[in-house]
Design a protein around this motif. Structure first.
Motif, short mmCIF file in Angstrom:
data_model
loop_
_atom_site.label_atom_id
_atom_site.label_comp_id
_atom_site.label_asym_id
_atom_site.label_seq_id
_atom_site.Cartn_x
_atom_site.Cartn_y
_atom_site.Cartn_z
N ILE A 57 -26.02 9.75 -6.28
CA ILE A 57 -27.31 10.43 -6.18
C ILE A 57 -28.27 9.52 -5.41
O ILE A 57 -28.34 8.33 -5.67
N ILE A 58 -29.01 10.12 -4.48
CA ILE A 58 -30.06 9.39 -3.77
C ILE A 58 -31.40 10.01 -4.16
O ILE A 58 -31.51 11.22 -4.36
N ASN A 59 -32.40 9.15 -4.33
CA ASN A 59 -33.75 9.61 -4.64
C ASN A 59 -34.75 8.64 -4.02
O ASN A 59 -34.36 7.67 -3.38
N LYS A 60 -36.02 8.90 -4.22
CA LYS A 60 -37.07 8.07 -3.60
C LYS A 60 -36.96 6.61 -4.04
O LYS A 60 -37.22 5.70 -3.26
N GLU A 61 -36.57 6.39 -5.29
CA GLU A 61 -36.53 5.02 -5.82
C GLU A 61 -35.36 4.21 -5.27
O GLU A 61 -35.47 3.00 -5.09
N ASN A 62 -34.21 4.84 -5.00
CA ASN A 62 -33.03 4.08 -4.60
C ASN A 62 -32.61 4.33 -3.15
O ASN A 62 -31.56 3.85 -2.72
N LYS A 63 -33.41 5.05 -2.37
CA LYS A 63 -32.96 5.48 -1.05
C LYS A 63 -32.62 4.32 -0.11
O LYS A 63 -31.63 4.40 0.61
N ASP A 64 -33.39 3.24 -0.13
CA ASP A 64 -33.09 2.12 0.77
C ASP A 64 -31.73 1.51 0.45
O ASP A 64 -30.92 1.24 1.34
N GLN A 65 -31.48 1.31 -0.84
CA GLN A 65 -30.19 0.76 -1.28
C GLN A 65 -29.05 1.73 -0.95
O GLN A 65 -28.00 1.33 -0.46
#
Length: 145
Positions: A57-65
């Motif tokens: 899952i990608i979201n605003k908090e983990n998108k860079d990682q």
């Protein structure tokens, strides 16, 4: 499918997005999906969960990682369909501008960006469609396929 020297060669796909139609078609065609990065609750996640396939899952908090995972997998092409995040230039440069394709829900170059269908409706557009293009360092500016 492509055959070379009587051996089957599978296309390896990395999938990014929310929509299941392209993802489902890739599986039906026998492509190997090496990695999927989807939005929680999306049709793509529902499809992958029902089939028992691995995804993140990608979201605003983990998108860079999570976007850095595009550099970790071996694949022939990355497919973006309903993916709401801009892929950083350094990742595009590392993988190559002809390695990531996007299905954009408008006839580019009109109605670029995240909500093109709203743009068509709000501006009284008479026709629209879908454009498949390579992702480059601009916003929906890559060569149309």
């Amino acid at each position: 499918m492509e055959y070379h020297n009587h051996k089957q060669v599978l296309m390896k796909i990395l999938y990014l997005g929310t929509r299941k139609e392209i993802l489902e078609k890739c599986y039906q065609m026998g492509f190997e999906i090496v990695y999927s990065l989807v939005i929680e609750g999306s049709n793509a996640e529902v499809f992958l969960k029902q089939k028992g396939y691995h995804y993140d899952i990608i979201n605003k908090e983990n998108k860079d990682q999570m976007l850095k995972k595009l550099l970790e997998y071996e694949y022939h092409i990355a497919v973006s369909c309903g993916f709401p995040y801009i892929i950083p230039d350094e990742i595009i440069q590392s993988v190559g501008i002809y390695k990531i394709i996007n299905f954009h829900p408008s006839l580019l170059p009109q109605y670029i960006g995240l909500h093109p269908i709203s743009g068509v409706l709000l501006k009284g557009g008479k026709k629209t469609g879908v454009t498949c293009h390579f992702i480059d360092m601009g916003l929906d500016t890559g060569n149309i396929i």
